[in-house]
Every structure is written in C-alpha cells, then in structure tokens.
Motif scaffolding. Structure first.
Motif, PDB file in Angstrom:
ATOM      1  N   SER A 117       0.839  -1.198   0.000  1.00  0.00           N
ATOM      2  CA  SER A 117       0.000   0.000   0.000  1.00  0.00           C
ATOM      3  C   SER A 117       0.875   1.249   0.000  1.00  0.00           C
ATOM      4  O   SER A 117       2.080   1.188   0.221  1.00  0.00           O
ATOM      5  N   MET A 118       0.247   2.393  -0.258  1.00  0.00           N
ATOM      6  CA  MET A 118       0.976   3.657  -0.283  1.00  0.00           C
ATOM      7  C   MET A 118       1.302   4.115   1.137  1.00  0.00           C
ATOM      8  O   MET A 118       0.550   3.874   2.077  1.00  0.00           O
ATOM      9  N   SER A 119       2.445   4.780   1.268  1.00  0.00           N
ATOM     10  CA  SER A 119       2.852   5.309   2.574  1.00  0.00           C
ATOM     11  C   SER A 119       3.251   6.770   2.421  1.00  0.00           C
ATOM     12  O   SER A 119       3.763   7.189   1.377  1.00  0.00           O
ATOM     13  N   PHE A 120       3.015   7.543   3.481  1.00  0.00           N
ATOM     14  CA  PHE A 120       3.341   8.967   3.500  1.00  0.00           C
ATOM     15  C   PHE A 120       3.955   9.291   4.859  1.00  0.00           C
ATOM     16  O   PHE A 120       3.393   8.924   5.896  1.00  0.00           O
ATOM     17  N   LYS A 121       5.086   9.952   4.851  1.00  0.00           N
ATOM     18  CA  LYS A 121       5.689  10.358   6.125  1.00  0.00           C
ATOM     19  C   LYS A 121       6.465  11.642   5.912  1.00  0.00           C
ATOM     20  O   LYS A 121       7.202  11.786   4.926  1.00  0.00           O
ATOM     21  N   ASN A 122       6.321  12.560   6.858  1.00  0.00           N
ATOM     22  CA  ASN A 122       7.009  13.854   6.794  1.00  0.00           C
ATOM     23  C   ASN A 122       8.373  13.781   7.471  1.00  0.00           C
ATOM     24  O   ASN A 122       8.523  13.141   8.530  1.00  0.00           O
ATOM     25  N   PHE A 123       9.332  14.463   6.885  1.00  0.00           N
ATOM     26  CA  PHE A 123      10.689  14.528   7.436  1.00  0.00           C
ATOM     27  C   PHE A 123      11.175  15.970   7.400  1.00  0.00           C
ATOM     28  O   PHE A 123      10.688  16.796   6.621  1.00  0.00           O
ATOM     29  N   VAL A 124      12.161  16.251   8.236  1.00  0.00           N
ATOM     30  CA  VAL A 124      12.832  17.551   8.264  1.00  0.00           C
ATOM     31  C   VAL A 124      14.249  17.349   7.741  1.00  0.00           C
ATOM     32  O   VAL A 124      14.942  16.402   8.131  1.00  0.00           O
ATOM     33  N   VAL A 125      14.684  18.227   6.856  1.00  0.00           N
ATOM     34  CA  VAL A 125      16.041  18.132   6.308  1.00  0.00           C
ATOM     35  C   VAL A 125      17.037  18.616   7.365  1.00  0.00           C
ATOM     36  O   VAL A 125      17.058  19.806   7.718  1.00  0.00           O
ATOM     37  N   ALA A 126      17.832  17.683   7.889  1.00  0.00           N
ATOM     38  CA  ALA A 126      18.845  18.047   8.881  1.00  0.00           C
ATOM     39  C   ALA A 126      20.118  18.558   8.208  1.00  0.00           C
ATOM     40  O   ALA A 126      20.787  19.457   8.724  1.00  0.00           O
ATOM     41  N   GLY A 127      20.462  17.985   7.069  1.00  0.00           N
ATOM     42  CA  GLY A 127      21.687  18.395   6.392  1.00  0.00           C
ATOM     43  C   GLY A 127      21.751  17.829   4.994  1.00  0.00           C
ATOM     44  O   GLY A 127      20.910  17.028   4.575  1.00  0.00           O
ATOM     45  N   MET A 128      22.777  18.279   4.264  1.00  0.00           N
ATOM     46  CA  MET A 128      23.000  17.809   2.905  1.00  0.00           C
ATOM     47  C   MET A 128      24.373  17.139   2.810  1.00  0.00           C
ATOM     48  O   MET A 128      25.329  17.583   3.448  1.00  0.00           O
ATOM     49  N   VAL A 129      24.442  16.082   1.997  1.00  0.00           N
ATOM     50  CA  VAL A 129      25.685  15.341   1.836  1.00  0.00           C
ATOM     51  C   VAL A 129      26.022  15.244   0.358  1.00  0.00           C
ATOM     52  O   VAL A 129      25.170  15.399  -0.506  1.00  0.00           O
ATOM     53  N   ARG A 130      27.307  14.960   0.091  1.00  0.00           N
ATOM     54  CA  ARG A 130      27.755  14.707  -1.276  1.00  0.00           C
ATOM     55  C   ARG A 130      28.578  13.425  -1.258  1.00  0.00           C
ATOM     56  O   ARG A 130      29.601  13.327  -0.578  1.00  0.00           O
ATOM     57  N   PHE A 131      28.122  12.413  -2.016  1.00  0.00           N
ATOM     58  CA  PHE A 131      28.797  11.130  -2.047  1.00  0.00           C
ATOM     59  C   PHE A 131      29.929  11.087  -3.065  1.00  0.00           C
ATOM     60  O   PHE A 131      30.843  10.287  -2.944  1.00  0.00           O
ATOM     61  N   GLY A 132      29.870  11.893  -4.108  1.00  0.00           N
ATOM     62  CA  GLY A 132      30.877  11.835  -5.153  1.00  0.00           C
ATOM     63  C   GLY A 132      30.493  10.925  -6.294  1.00  0.00           C
ATOM     64  O   GLY A 132      31.312  10.638  -7.161  1.00  0.00           O
ATOM     65  N   SER A 133      29.251  10.461  -6.312  1.00  0.00           N
ATOM     66  CA  SER A 133      28.755   9.628  -7.398  1.00  0.00           C
ATOM     67  C   SER A 133      27.536  10.306  -8.002  1.00  0.00           C
ATOM     68  O   SER A 133      26.578  10.626  -7.293  1.00  0.00           O
ATOM     69  N   ALA A 134      27.573  10.518  -9.318  1.00  0.00           N
ATOM     70  CA  ALA A 134      26.474  11.220  -9.971  1.00  0.00           C
ATOM     71  C   ALA A 134      25.153  10.482  -9.788  1.00  0.00           C
ATOM     72  O   ALA A 134      24.100  11.098  -9.610  1.00  0.00           O
ATOM     73  N   ALA A 135      25.196   9.151  -9.813  1.00  0.00           N
ATOM     74  CA  ALA A 135      23.968   8.363  -9.678  1.00  0.00           C
ATOM     75  C   ALA A 135      23.309   8.582  -8.322  1.00  0.00           C
ATOM     76  O   ALA A 135      22.078   8.647  -8.216  1.00  0.00           O
ATOM     77  N   LEU A 136      24.119   8.690  -7.272  1.00  0.00           N
ATOM     78  CA  LEU A 136      23.570   8.882  -5.928  1.00  0.00           C
ATOM     79  C   LEU A 136      23.277  10.350  -5.647  1.00  0.00           C
ATOM     80  O   LEU A 136      22.245  10.688  -5.063  1.00  0.00           O
ATOM     81  N   ASP A 137      24.177  11.233  -6.035  1.00  0.00           N
ATOM     82  CA  ASP A 137      23.997  12.652  -5.740  1.00  0.00           C
ATOM     83  C   ASP A 137      22.798  13.242  -6.480  1.00  0.00           C
ATOM     84  O   ASP A 137      22.283  14.293  -6.098  1.00  0.00           O
ATOM     85  N   LYS A 138      22.376  12.564  -7.526  1.00  0.00           N
ATOM     86  CA  LYS A 138      21.220  13.045  -8.268  1.00  0.00           C
ATOM     87  C   LYS A 138      19.960  13.034  -7.422  1.00  0.00           C
ATOM     88  O   LYS A 138      19.090  13.896  -7.567  1.00  0.00           O
ATOM     89  N   GLY A 139      19.857  12.072  -6.511  1.00  0.00           N
ATOM     90  CA  GLY A 139      18.689  12.016  -5.639  1.00  0.00           C
ATOM     91  C   GLY A 139      18.767  10.865  -4.666  1.00  0.00           C
ATOM     92  O   GLY A 139      18.509   9.717  -5.034  1.00  0.00           O
ATOM     93  N   ALA A 140      19.167  11.130  -3.423  1.00  0.00           N
ATOM     94  CA  ALA A 140      19.256  10.091  -2.400  1.00  0.00           C
ATOM     95  C   ALA A 140      18.974  10.705  -1.039  1.00  0.00           C
ATOM     96  O   ALA A 140      19.265  11.882  -0.796  1.00  0.00           O
ATOM     97  N   ILE A 141      18.396   9.906  -0.158  1.00  0.00           N
ATOM     98  CA  ILE A 141      18.139  10.346   1.209  1.00  0.00           C
ATOM     99  C   ILE A 141      18.593   9.258   2.170  1.00  0.00           C
ATOM    100  O   ILE A 141      18.625   8.076   1.818  1.00  0.00           O
TER     101      ILE A 141
END
Length: 424
Positions: A184-208
């Motif tokens: 089933s569908m799920s919804f949950k709210n989060f607060v952005v604590a910080g931003m990271v950079r992994f050094g991989s375009a595939a991950l840095d494009k969109g990861a949490i």
C-alpha cells in the motif's frame, strides 16, 4: 672477498654513493607504489562493501532473487531475533540491519502545496545507536556540506545536488511517498537536517538517508529489514573467513524449503564483485610489474654507466696481473653488495612512507570534485608481506645485470695494449 669489497664500497664513495642513492630511490618508489596500489584498490572494494554488499549479507531467498528491485515485500521478518542470533554465533563480525527503498520526495511551499518533487533512492540505517558504525561506513560526518547530522526522529539527510536543484535548505520539510511492505501507499514527513555529497552522480542526483526506525515506520516494516550486513571488526574483507561464516550459516537453513528463509552471501557472490576483485588484482599486479620493469631498466643503466666509468681501473688491475675472471666475479659481487645495501635502505624508507600513508592517508577530495565514480577521497597505503621484498627485484637484478654487461669489456681488453692506454 665480500668483506674486502664491502670495505671498498664504504670507503670509496666516488664509485658507490651514486649507485646506492639511485637504486635506493628506485626501490623506495617501487615499495610505495605497491602499497599505494594495494590501498587504493582495497579501499575501492571496501567502499562498495560499505554501501552495497557488506563483507557478508543476509536476506531472504526470495529477496535475493530480485535484490536489484529492492523488494521490501520480501524482507526479513523478525530481524531483531536474527540479528541477536548472528551476533551470538559470529561475535567477531559487526552486524547491521538496513532498509533500502525508492520513493518520491515532495517539497511543499508556504501554503502546503507541492513546490517541487523528484524520485529518490534511500537508505534506512542505524543512526542513533552510539555503538553503531553505520555513520562511519557511509562517511557521513565528512560528507556533510551543509546542516548537521540527524539527531532526532523524522530527520533526514539529502544529497547536495538534489537540494540545489529544488532550492532546499536545512530545516525545510518534505514528504516521502513510498510503498509499504504490504504494497500500500505510505506517506511520512521529514525535516532536512543536512545535505551530503557522495561523489557519485547516480547517488547525488537524488538520495536520502534516514534512521532505520523511521524507515520501518514509514514503510510499515515493524521488526523487519531488507538486508543484514556483516563486516569484519578488525580489518578488511577476508574471503576465507567470509566463506566459513556463510557456509556455516546456510547449513543451518539447508533443510528449510521456505522461500522466506534467510540466506547469506559473501561479498564475492554479489553484484559482479567476484569479477571486480579479480580485475583489481590483475590490474594492480600489471601496474606494479610494469613499474618494476621500468625501474629495473633505469637502475640497470645506472649500473652499466658506473661500470663503464671504471674501464681504466680494470685495465690497471689487468696490468698488475689480476685474472680477468677474478675481476669479473668481484665486479658481480660488488654489484650484489651495492644492490643489497640500496634495496635495504630503499625498502626501509618506502615502508616508512607507506606506514605514514596507511595511518594518515592523502586527501584527494580536491581532485575528485564532480567525480562520477564511487572512489575513496582519502588515498591510503596498505603494507602487505610483498612490500618487504618487492624492492629487491629491481634493486638486485638491475645492479647485477648492469655490472655483468659492463664487465664484458674486461674480456675484450688486450694485455699488450694496456701500457699504451695507460700512457695516454
């Protein structure tokens, strides 16, 4: 004879100092390169293990068949009990449960309406347990480019590129749209604590990255996890040890025909890692071998030139009645002594440099900005038993070969012409 030659080498620096210095430098470079290559290739494998494979990994048999699709509906149920079992049976390994998932991240505007949204891949890892090493494995502290580490429930890290794309800042909120374990569908709210950079375009494009407990709540996976990762506590990947653990664990469930029974895989068994390990080993060997050959040629030339400069000396010794064979043998013995001394000095210096790089490393983050590969940002050397003798190959062979070739001229000298040459 060796004692006599050694005294001559130590006292006559004009004929021994330069060959020893040149050979020592070549040996040192060979040792440092070997250790650095071991560290670089080993760190690359460890980086992949930290993110994707672990040294060993436990999942259900059904999950294993479609692992690339992150099928959390096939995840392990009763993960706390299984984790405790693994920790009791294999206490020398560090075990950590994780949930990998995909979803849609929605950022609202001031009125609560959608301002921006995009797909993301996520990890649920143990962030708040002080005994957990997950933060170190993901290198989160050093990867944070803005904000801070999550300190409370419902806080998350997102990648810097993703944040810049949607103009997100620490403290902003977002909603994670995902799929529960039951479909089933799920919804949950989060607060952005910080931003990271992994050094991989595939991950840095969109990861949490969120805490494991938050992921369980968001995806309705109470006491469940997709995967349990196992890592060596005191060192890098040990293939022999991993094989023993996996064989022992799988034997316990060999008679269980349930597709949801757990199975354990080694690092080698996952995602083409066996080919990668073989590839890195071959590449590392080829690079080191090419360098050893190149250094041997350079040092051979140095030994050859050193021998040719002593052409008149050989003539004087022949004129005094010394046999050609004795001169040639003494020249080879002298080359062996010089090569041995230089190899010992060069190996000692090289190991010292490698030891420093092993513990402190070389920060290469400035050279890897915008990199599209998952590579370690700190290059470390790894000292292996091979490093203690690899330098002796170019160090000894080159000096012996150089002296052997230069000494061939001894047999071409004609005694009748010696006094005429000496008069000139």
């Amino acid at each position: 004879m060796f004692r006599f030659l050694l005294k001559g080498i130590l006292h006559d620096r004009s004929r021994s100092l330069l060959p020893i210095i040149v050979t020592s430098i070549g040996v040192m470079l060979t040792v440092v390169l070997l250790c650095w290559m071991n560290g670089l290739l080993g760190e690359s494998v460890e980086l992949s293990a930290n993110f994707n494979t672990g040294h060993t990994k436990v999942m259900t048999r059904a999950y294993d068949k479609d692992a690339n699709q992150l099928p959390n509906d096939l995840a392990i149920i009763g993960v706390k009990k299984l984790l405790q079992e693994l920790r009791n049976d294999y206490p020398d390994m560090d075990w950590a449960a994780r949930i990998r998932f995909g979803g849609l991240i929605d950022f609202p505007d001031s009125t609560g309406e959608t301002r921006a949204q995009g797909p993301a891949v996520g990890w649920g890892i143990d962030l708040f347990n002080p005994q957990s090493k997950e933060k170190e494995r993901f290198n989160l502290q050093k990867s944070i480019v803005a904000g801070r580490m999550p300190a409370h429930a419902s806080e998350a890290l997102i990648t810097q590129d993703f944040a810049e794309k949607f103009d997100i800042k620490p403290g902003d909120t977002f909603t994670l749209f995902g799929t529960t374990m039951d479909g089933s569908m799920s919804f949950k709210n989060f607060v952005v604590a910080g931003m990271v950079r992994f050094g991989s375009a595939a991950l840095d494009k969109g990861a949490i990255i969120i805490d494991l407990h938050d992921a369980q709540l968001a995806l309705d996976m109470d006491d469940a996890a997709g995967e349990i990762f196992g890592f060596e506590r005191d060192g890098p990947y040990n293939q022999t040890r991993a094989t023993e653990i996996a064989t022992n664990f799988n034997a316990k469930y060999a008679k269980d025909t349930d597709e949801f029974a757990p199975t354990m895989l080694r690092l080698d068994d996952q995602a083409g890692m066996n080919e990668l390990l073989g590839y890195t080993s071959v590449v590392g060997t080829i690079i080191v071998l090419m360098f050893v050959i190149a250094m041997s040629v350079v040092l051979w030339n140095a030994g050859l030139i050193s021998g040719l400069r002593r052409y008149n000396e050989f003539g004087v010794r022949l004129a005094l009645g010394e046999e050609k064979g004795h001169i040639y043998r003494s020249l080879l013995a002298e080359g062996f002594l010089i090569g041995s001394i230089a190899s010992i000095i060069g190996t000692a210096i090289g190991l010292g440099i490698a030891f420093y790089m092993q513990h402190h490393g070389l920060d290469m983050s400035g050279l890897m900005k915008g990199s599209t590969l998952m590579m370690p940002t700190v290059a470390r050397a790894v000292i292996t038993p091979t490093a203690f003798y690899i330098g002796f190959i170019p160090g000894l062979l080159s000096t012996l070969l150089g002296n052997a070739l230069s000494g061939i001229g001894i047999y071409k000298r004609k005694t009748a012409e010696l006094f005429k040459e000496l008069e000139n």
